[in-house]
Design a protein around this motif. Structure first.
Motif, mmCIF file in Angstrom:
data_model
loop_
_atom_site.group_PDB
_atom_site.id
_atom_site.type_symbol
_atom_site.label_atom_id
_atom_site.label_comp_id
_atom_site.label_asym_id
_atom_site.label_seq_id
_atom_site.Cartn_x
_atom_site.Cartn_y
_atom_site.Cartn_z
ATOM 1 N N LYS A 125 -15.149 -7.723 18.964
ATOM 2 C CA LYS A 125 -15.431 -8.031 20.369
ATOM 3 C C LYS A 125 -14.846 -6.973 21.289
ATOM 4 N N ARG A 126 -13.669 -6.432 20.951
ATOM 5 C CA ARG A 126 -13.048 -5.437 21.833
ATOM 6 C C ARG A 126 -13.389 -4.003 21.428
ATOM 7 N N GLY A 127 -14.305 -3.858 20.474
ATOM 8 C CA GLY A 127 -14.767 -2.530 20.100
ATOM 9 C C GLY A 127 -13.752 -1.703 19.347
ATOM 10 N N GLY A 128 -12.837 -2.371 18.678
ATOM 11 C CA GLY A 128 -11.772 -1.663 17.975
ATOM 12 C C GLY A 128 -12.113 -1.347 16.534
ATOM 13 N N VAL A 129 -11.146 -0.704 15.897
ATOM 14 C CA VAL A 129 -11.267 -0.327 14.488
ATOM 15 C C VAL A 129 -10.233 -1.117 13.693
ATOM 16 N N ALA A 130 -10.684 -1.801 12.664
ATOM 17 C CA ALA A 130 -9.773 -2.507 11.758
ATOM 18 C C ALA A 130 -9.528 -1.618 10.543
ATOM 19 N N ALA B 190 -12.983 9.594 11.622
ATOM 20 C CA ALA B 190 -12.127 9.692 12.814
ATOM 21 C C ALA B 190 -12.927 10.001 14.069
ATOM 22 N N SER B 191 -14.125 10.534 13.908
ATOM 23 C CA SER B 191 -14.944 10.877 15.077
ATOM 24 C C SER B 191 -15.879 9.739 15.481
ATOM 25 N N ARG B 192 -15.897 8.669 14.698
ATOM 26 C CA ARG B 192 -16.739 7.517 15.026
ATOM 27 C C ARG B 192 -16.014 6.585 15.991
ATOM 28 N N VAL C 235 -14.948 -1.420 10.424
ATOM 29 C CA VAL C 235 -13.902 -1.822 9.485
ATOM 30 C C VAL C 235 -13.786 -0.740 8.428
ATOM 31 N N ILE C 236 -12.561 -0.266 8.212
ATOM 32 C CA ILE C 236 -12.309 0.742 7.181
ATOM 33 C C ILE C 236 -11.383 0.147 6.124
ATOM 34 N N LEU C 237 -11.899 -0.052 4.923
ATOM 35 C CA LEU C 237 -11.076 -0.464 3.787
ATOM 36 C C LEU C 237 -10.681 0.798 3.035
ATOM 37 N N SER C 238 -9.385 0.976 2.817
ATOM 38 C CA SER C 238 -8.936 2.205 2.178
ATOM 39 C C SER C 238 -7.647 1.954 1.419
ATOM 40 N N ALA C 239 -7.504 2.641 0.287
ATOM 41 C CA ALA C 239 -6.303 2.484 -0.532
ATOM 42 C C ALA C 239 -5.203 3.412 0.017
ATOM 43 N N SER C 240 -3.918 2.994 -0.136
ATOM 44 C CA SER C 240 -3.438 1.981 -1.057
ATOM 45 C C SER C 240 -3.066 0.682 -0.341
ATOM 46 N N GLY C 241 -2.919 -0.386 -1.140
ATOM 47 C CA GLY C 241 -2.745 -1.719 -0.583
ATOM 48 C C GLY C 241 -1.457 -1.946 0.168
ATOM 49 N N MET C 242 -0.409 -1.187 -0.157
ATOM 50 C CA MET C 242 0.859 -1.306 0.560
ATOM 51 C C MET C 242 1.130 -0.072 1.416
ATOM 52 N N ALA C 243 0.068 0.732 1.620
ATOM 53 C CA ALA C 243 0.149 1.938 2.454
ATOM 54 C C ALA C 243 1.220 2.903 1.961
ATOM 55 N N THR C 244 1.319 3.029 0.650
ATOM 56 C CA THR C 244 2.305 3.944 0.073
ATOM 57 C C THR C 244 1.758 5.349 -0.117
ATOM 58 N N GLY C 245 0.445 5.517 -0.034
ATOM 59 C CA GLY C 245 -0.151 6.832 -0.225
ATOM 60 C C GLY C 245 -1.654 6.729 -0.038
ATOM 61 N N GLY C 246 -2.337 7.854 -0.282
ATOM 62 C CA GLY C 246 -3.786 7.850 -0.232
ATOM 63 C C GLY C 246 -4.349 8.040 1.167
ATOM 64 N N ARG C 247 -5.671 7.895 1.261
ATOM 65 C CA ARG C 247 -6.383 8.185 2.505
ATOM 66 C C ARG C 247 -6.043 7.216 3.632
ATOM 67 N N VAL C 248 -5.626 5.998 3.283
ATOM 68 C CA VAL C 248 -5.359 5.023 4.338
ATOM 69 C C VAL C 248 -4.279 5.512 5.292
ATOM 70 N N LEU C 249 -3.387 6.373 4.815
ATOM 71 C CA LEU C 249 -2.324 6.879 5.686
ATOM 72 C C LEU C 249 -2.893 7.673 6.850
ATOM 73 N N HIS C 250 -3.919 8.456 6.596
ATOM 74 C CA HIS C 250 -4.540 9.239 7.663
ATOM 75 C C HIS C 250 -5.202 8.316 8.694
ATOM 76 N N HIS C 251 -5.831 7.237 8.212
ATOM 77 C CA HIS C 251 -6.459 6.290 9.132
ATOM 78 C C HIS C 251 -5.401 5.532 9.938
ATOM 79 N N LEU C 252 -4.325 5.142 9.299
ATOM 80 C CA LEU C 252 -3.252 4.449 10.019
ATOM 81 C C LEU C 252 -2.645 5.356 11.081
ATOM 82 N N ASN D 138 -7.201 -1.546 18.401
ATOM 83 C CA ASN D 138 -7.384 -1.502 16.946
ATOM 84 C C ASN D 138 -6.537 -2.548 16.245
ATOM 85 N N MET D 139 -6.699 -2.615 14.940
ATOM 86 C CA MET D 139 -6.029 -3.649 14.153
ATOM 87 C C MET D 139 -5.697 -3.101 12.777
ATOM 88 N N VAL D 140 -4.533 -3.505 12.266
ATOM 89 C CA VAL D 140 -4.162 -3.239 10.883
ATOM 90 C C VAL D 140 -4.139 -4.588 10.176
#
Length: 454
Positions: A234-239, A319-321, A326-343, A352-354
């Motif tokens: 509703k608020r146009g954010g990124v999860a 990042a340009s969108r 909704v972006i699902l990305s590993a890892s599940g505890m945010a210890t590494g991987g691509r999700v760190l760049h999105h966070l 936005n939302m985590v």
């Protein structure tokens, strides 16, 4: 001469599972996982095992998650040359997870060197992708319910544990003793995985205790996930949703698919699965239809309900969108991987939302987000957290305390001894007390590095 178990990991913590069974000069390792979370735990990965790898005759794997399998490449690199026994599903997942783990460690070491983040002159990976590839030929498969001999005179049988594809409990029979390793037990009401098999009779039981002091909420994942995603859309954010590439990612994809079918979410809400490992894992569900609740049609819907992101260029392009998405990305505890760049990119914006999708081990970035931290350190810098943080309570793939007790009750008779493993001190001791008082069984929480009889 007695059969003994040494608790080399997964004791007093939820990671690093390694249980060494010894008898008559032979040694067998059940699980071979990485320590994760707090730095002092991760540093244990660099410590030599108390037994030389070339003195271990065989390894049995309960499942493929890295806290149970991720030390294998180092074990092989340092001299282990024996067989590694697993179910076909676990073997298929190890083919994905282990090389990816080696690759991430190489990337992290290279990043630390490039930005001079290491206290050492040169940061080194624990092992490389090639080390992981060299490990895969050691894996031999056996189906659920079919006994085999990992060592002459020793017998092992896999039974289904739910949790993730291929996950098993293991009954090990040696010198007249029956030892049951629960592995990570799934939930009887899991959204996608089938429930665990009943527990076979055993003299000694090692049971996980990740949720040993907690009960899952009655509210299901669909109900819990709908409201946050409605708000962010509703608020146009990124999860940004840190997910385990194996299991959790597929459960979230299926849940979002069902919410769209029900009309609870707009069908136009873009969903991206940004993890090559999760993408490859998602395709495996069609190959293992008997292990989960999804039909062939449901399994195919997993791969069509989101945009599959494979390359790093495609990942950067997200990042340009603009939201909502909704972006699902590993890892599940945010210890590494691509999700760190999105966070790092999205956590600073209040629109936005985590969304955290389950247990966050102490010391992980996921735990920092869950605790309400105003800044989280990512790639050597402090990232301000203005995004809404939501932690789902219903998304866990682990049995809760009541479900663990119920699984133990399915044993035909009381065992001689129960060891509570794979849990933090509080949950492990709470489960110990419940087993003692409700079941009347002998139970204790072994210390890391201790050795006990069976």
């Amino acid at each position: 001469m007695s059969v003994t178990i040494s608790f080399l990991g997964g004791a007093g913590t939820v990671t690093g599972s390694k249980y060494l069974v010894r008898f008559d000069g032979k040694a067998l390792l059940v699980d071979c996982g990485l320590f994760q979370g707090y730095k002092q735990l991760r540093l244990r990965n660099w410590n030599p095992l108390p037994v030389a790898p070339d003195q271990i005759n065989a390894v049995l794997l309960t499942h493929a998650h890295l806290d149970h399998s991720g030390y294998l490449p180092l074990l092989v690199k340092e001299g282990f040359s024996g067989p590694i026994y697993a179910t076909p599903g676990t073997r298929d997942l190890c083919k994905i997870l282990l090389p990816d783990s080696g690759h991430i460690q190489e990337e992290d070491a290279e990043f630390a060197n490039r930005h001079k983040l290491s206290k050492h002159e040169t940061a080194l990976p624990l092992y490389t992708r090639q080390d992981a590839l060299d490990t895969l030929p050691h894996i031999k498969t056996h189906d659920f319910g079919r006994a085999f001999n990992p060592i002459p005179g020793w017998k092992a049988t896999f039974s289904a544990a739910g949790h993730i594809l291929g996950a098993s409990s293991i009954l090990l029979e040696v010198a007249g003793r029956r030892i049951l390793f629960s592995g990570d037990l799934g939930r009887p009401d899991d959204l996608i995985m089938s429930p665990p098999d009943e527990a076979p009779q055993a003299d000694t039981v090692l049971i996980e205790s990740t949720y040993g002091d907690r009960i899952h909420p009655v509210e299901d994942m669909l109900a819990e996930l709908a409201a946050p995603l409605q708000r962010v859309a509703k608020r146009g954010g990124v999860a940004v949703v840190p997910v385990f590439a194996v299991g959790r990612a597929q459960a979230l994809l299926h849940a979002i698919h069902l919410l769209k079918l029900r009309g609870d979410l707009p069908t136009s809400l873009p969903v991206f699965l940004d993890s090559p490992m999760a993408v490859h894992t998602t395709h495996l569900f069609e190959a293992h239809l008997g292990e989960h609740r999804l039909s062939q049609q449901d399994s195919r819907a997993l791969t069509h309900g989101a945009t599959m992101v494979n390359s790093t260029d495609e990942s950067r392009a997200l990042a340009s969108r603009h939201g909502p998405m909704v972006i699902l990305s590993a890892s599940g505890m945010a210890t590494g991987g691509r999700v760190l760049h999105h966070l790092a990119h999205y956590a600073g914006d209040h629109r936005n939302m985590v969304i955290l999708t389950g247990y966050q081990a102490p010391g992980t970035r996921g735990a920092s987000f869950a605790s309400g931290a105003k800044t989280v350190r990512i790639h050597g810098r402090d990232v301000v957290v203005n995004a809404e943080v939501v932690q789902l309570q219903s998304a866990s793939a682990h049995a809760d305390a009541n479900q663990l007790i119920s699984w133990l009750r399915t044993m035909p008779q009381a065992p001689d001894q129960v060891y509570i493993v794979h849990g933090e001190a509080g949950p492990a001791d709470t489960l110990r007390a419940r087993i003692k008082h409700e079941l009347g069984w002998r139970a204790l929480v072994p210390e890391a590095g201790s050795t006990w009889p069976t």
